[in-house]
Design an enzyme around this catalytic site. Structure first.
Site, mmCIF file in Angstrom:
data_model
loop_
_atom_site.group_PDB
_atom_site.id
_atom_site.type_symbol
_atom_site.label_atom_id
_atom_site.label_comp_id
_atom_site.label_asym_id
_atom_site.label_seq_id
_atom_site.Cartn_x
_atom_site.Cartn_y
_atom_site.Cartn_z
ATOM 1 N N ALA A 175 3.444 8.440 3.362
ATOM 2 C CA ALA A 175 2.978 7.061 3.261
ATOM 3 C C ALA A 175 4.103 6.135 2.810
ATOM 4 O O ALA A 175 4.908 6.503 1.941
ATOM 5 C CB ALA A 175 1.813 6.979 2.282
ATOM 6 N N PRO A 176 4.195 4.947 3.404
ATOM 7 C CA PRO A 176 5.190 3.972 2.955
ATOM 8 C C PRO A 176 4.929 3.569 1.504
ATOM 9 O O PRO A 176 3.802 3.635 1.018
ATOM 10 C CB PRO A 176 4.974 2.783 3.901
ATOM 11 C CG PRO A 176 4.196 3.321 5.065
ATOM 12 C CD PRO A 176 3.377 4.450 4.520
ATOM 13 N N GLY A 177 5.982 3.126 0.832
ATOM 14 C CA GLY A 177 5.816 2.646 -0.538
ATOM 15 C C GLY A 177 6.511 3.539 -1.540
ATOM 16 O O GLY A 177 7.203 4.510 -1.193
ATOM 17 N N VAL A 178 6.319 3.232 -2.813
ATOM 18 C CA VAL A 178 6.945 3.976 -3.903
ATOM 19 C C VAL A 178 6.316 5.360 -4.012
ATOM 20 O O VAL A 178 5.095 5.504 -4.004
ATOM 21 C CB VAL A 178 6.780 3.210 -5.238
ATOM 22 C CG1 VAL A 178 7.435 3.983 -6.380
ATOM 23 C CG2 VAL A 178 7.369 1.800 -5.132
ATOM 24 N N GLY B 75 4.807 8.640 -5.569
ATOM 25 C CA GLY B 75 4.054 8.865 -6.790
ATOM 26 C C GLY B 75 4.674 9.936 -7.669
ATOM 27 O O GLY B 75 5.370 10.832 -7.179
ATOM 28 N N MET B 76 4.419 9.857 -8.965
ATOM 29 C CA MET B 76 4.946 10.840 -9.911
ATOM 30 C C MET B 76 4.036 12.057 -10.034
ATOM 31 O O MET B 76 4.452 13.108 -10.496
ATOM 32 C CB MET B 76 5.153 10.188 -11.279
ATOM 33 C CG MET B 76 6.273 9.160 -11.303
ATOM 34 S SD MET B 76 6.606 8.516 -12.957
ATOM 35 C CE MET B 76 5.207 7.417 -13.186
ATOM 36 N N ASP C 215 -13.488 5.174 -3.058
ATOM 37 C CA ASP C 215 -14.170 6.464 -3.020
ATOM 38 C C ASP C 215 -13.206 7.509 -2.468
ATOM 39 O O ASP C 215 -12.327 7.201 -1.662
ATOM 40 C CB ASP C 215 -15.411 6.367 -2.132
ATOM 41 C CG ASP C 215 -16.324 7.578 -2.275
ATOM 42 O OD1 ASP C 215 -16.182 8.314 -3.276
ATOM 43 O OD2 ASP C 215 -17.169 7.786 -1.399
#
Length: 589
Positions: free
Chosen positions: A325-328, A330-331, A381
């Site tokens: 997924a595009p974007g930062v 996740g940790m 959800d």
């Protein structure tokens, strides 16, 4: 005559399903009384009980199977093949056959741990076509308008199966008809065959009762939702003075879609024929997936079944491949998507960032909390899947390489197949931080206003997001801001909101470490600005829009309201759409 093990297996599962449906209907039908009595805390508890009911009954049925059959009988796939055929015959005339099939699947998956997913042994596909059997049960009531819009709305309100009278149905009908005259297409207003059609059953959720249907005529059609509330503040309600009022009218398809959003806990509504009920709702909201509509009326497990079937069908068409997924990044989670499908897939990483002090089970419990809790339109959800299998060539090589690197205990390559032992799915949204990179001034102001409203509404429902960074919120196709990263979520009542104490001397402010003690649950709202916004312009705009969020006393006041048992209204429509303000504490989107 001795019954075969396969027949007894089918009959035992169906008996468990009947127990589940009986209790589900009892909880649902009691929503009418809870609304009449304004029993809001009881309504919240009933919603959670009904959500938990499915797994509870599946567990009880599984225990019954384990007592009644040998291990060899339960793990014999040929036994299940025969049981499936018997079960299909037993439910052939049922009006809720599709829910019964999903219940059978749940027991099969519980025994085989989500392996051996084949239509020979369970209902990967339904046993009958949707249109193969239609009931004679009347779903709706109708009223020919004949130019009398106030009269039509008076009928809609006064004939609704509610146990509390309206304070002034004529006034409400007058307000509603004025709204319709101002907003309906002329062809519909002037149509000789114009009529109002409403579903017989009332939809209940939180403090509202909703009449749902449509207005049609002259070849035109618009959906129609009538939200009904109690007319007096909660503290003034009693059996002698309780009265109802029409709060607004909703006729825009997008606004109706928000009311039935994937971000809300399920309606309590009496449904005689689920398939036909969902078919009707889909006529009002043609862009809404079937799975979401089933979930919206409480059948979230069958909603998962419909989602799985639709996903399989989509993937089989091979339009594109899974990508990260595009974007930062996740940790805690790694996220991948199928660009042509409106869903994200989330996998818990094997190792977390050092700043994340939690375990895999902690994360899963956070997601279970969200599933049970009132999401007030601000939390997505999720569906949870085990042993999800896809072909290797359905994945972009870089995507597959990253999944295998960050979650090797969950993602495994077996020949030309990719096995994902556990994942969550959510509706795809534009991450808020990415949205703000391309939004104009008006869009930025609107989305930051909604971002603050989302935080406030979550807080009103006793939820604190924990990590409120922009990347953890998404923007829906309707422009609404929704929270979707749950690994640090907690109850608001567990937090300790504090004001930063004044330094004893100026040098303390220059120290690297705080000059005051900080407990594990301490939260200092004054620090939110720099934490949330690196861009000083965005920070100032957000402070201007929502100054109270930076004040510890605001949060403490919400905590007192929650401790006092107050249920704060969160309406699924805009405040400016409401006809009148009852004086009750309320939040709208």
């Amino acid at each position: 005559m001795k019954l075969s093990a396969a027949y007894r297996l089918a009959a035992t599962i169906l008996h468990g399903f009947d127990e589940y449906r009986s209790r589900f209907k009892q909880i649902t039908r009691d929503a009418r009384r809870r609304f009449a009595e304004a029993a809001w805390l009881e309504a919240q508890q009933a919603a959670a009980t009904r959500i938990n009911l499915y797994d509870k009954k599946v567990g009880e049925t599984l225990a019954r199977l384990e007592r009644s059959f040998t291990v060899e009988e339960l793990i014999d796939c040929e036994n299940w093949r025969e049981a499936r055929a018997h079960y299909a015959e037993l439910i052939a005339q049922r009006l809720d056959y599709e829910l019964a099939e999903t219940y059978f699947n749940s027991l099969f998956c519980s025994i085989f741990h989500h392996r051996h997913i084949r239509n020979d042994w369970m209902f990967v596909y339904s046993s009958r076509e949707h249109a193969a059997h239609r009931s004679d049960i009347e779903l709706t009531r109708r009223w020919r308008i004949a130019g009398d819009w106030p009269g039509a709305l008076t009928w809609a309100l006064e004939e609704a199966p509610l146990d509390t009278p309206f304070d002034d149905a004529a006034r409400d009908a007058r307000l509603g008809s004025g709204f319709l005259v101002d907003n309906l297409p002329a062809a519909l207003l002037e149509a000789a065959d114009a009529e109002i059609e409403l579903i017989e059953s009332v939809f209940y959720r939180n403090k509202g009762a909703y009449l749902v249907g449509r207005i049609s005529g002259g070849g035109e059609q618009v959906p129609l939702v009538l939200p009904i509330l109690h007319d007096a503040p909660d503290e003034e309600l009693n059996d002698a003075t309780a009265r109802l009022r029409l709060d607004t009218l909703i006729i825009e398809p997008d606004e109706v879609s928000i009311i039935f959003s994937f971000t809300r806990v399920y309606f309590q509504v009496d449904v005689a024929v689920p398939r036909e009920f969902v078919d009707y709702l889909q006529q009002l909201m043609p862009d809404k997936p079937e799975g979401e509509l089933y979930a919206s009326i409480g059948f979230f497990k069958h909603g998962k079944t419909e989602f799985f079937r639709a996903l399989n069908h989509h993937v089989a068409r091979r339009q594109d491949r899974f990508i990260i997924a595009p974007g930062v990044r996740g940790m805690v989670m790694t996220v991948f998507v199928l660009p042509s499908y409106r869903t994200v897939f989330k996998i818990i990483k094997d190792r977390f960032d050092p700043t994340k002090d939690m375990s895999r089970e902690n994360v899963r419990e956070k997601y279970r909390l969200v599933k049970r809790h009132d999401r007030v339109g601000r939390m997505a959800d999720t569906q949870e899947f085990s042993n999800f299998i896809a072909r290797k060539d359905h994945f972009d090589p870089d995507c597959l390489a990253e999944l295998l690197e960050v979650a090797p205990s969950t993602v495994q390559l077996k020949g030309d197949k990719v096995l994902i032992k556990h994942c969550y799915t959510e509706r795809m949204m534009m991450p808020l931080n990415l949205y703000l990179e391309h939004s104009d001034a008006d869009e930025t102001r609107a989305v930051l206003k909604d971002y603050g409203n989302a935080i406030k509404q979550l807080a009103a429902a006793n939820i604190f997001p924990g990590d409120m960074l922009l990347k953890n919120f998404g923007v829906t196709r309707h422009g609404r801001v929704v929270f979707y990263d749950y690994d640090e979520i907690c109850y608001l009542s567990e937090c300790n909101f504090r004001k930063i104490p004044e330094p004893l001397y100026p040098e303390q402010e220059m120290m690297d470490e705080p000059w005051y003690s900080v407990g594990p649950n301490d939260i200092f709202p004054e620090e939110f600005g720099p934490f949330l916004f690196a861009d000083i312009k965005l920070r100032r705009l957000f402070l201007d829009l929502h100054p109270e969020l930076f004040d510890a006393e605001y949060w403490q006041g919400l905590q007192r309201a929650i401790r006092d048992g107050r249920v704060i209204d969160v309406y699924p429509y805009r405040n400016k759409q409401r006809f009148a303000d009852s004086g009750q504490p309320a939040l709208t989107y």
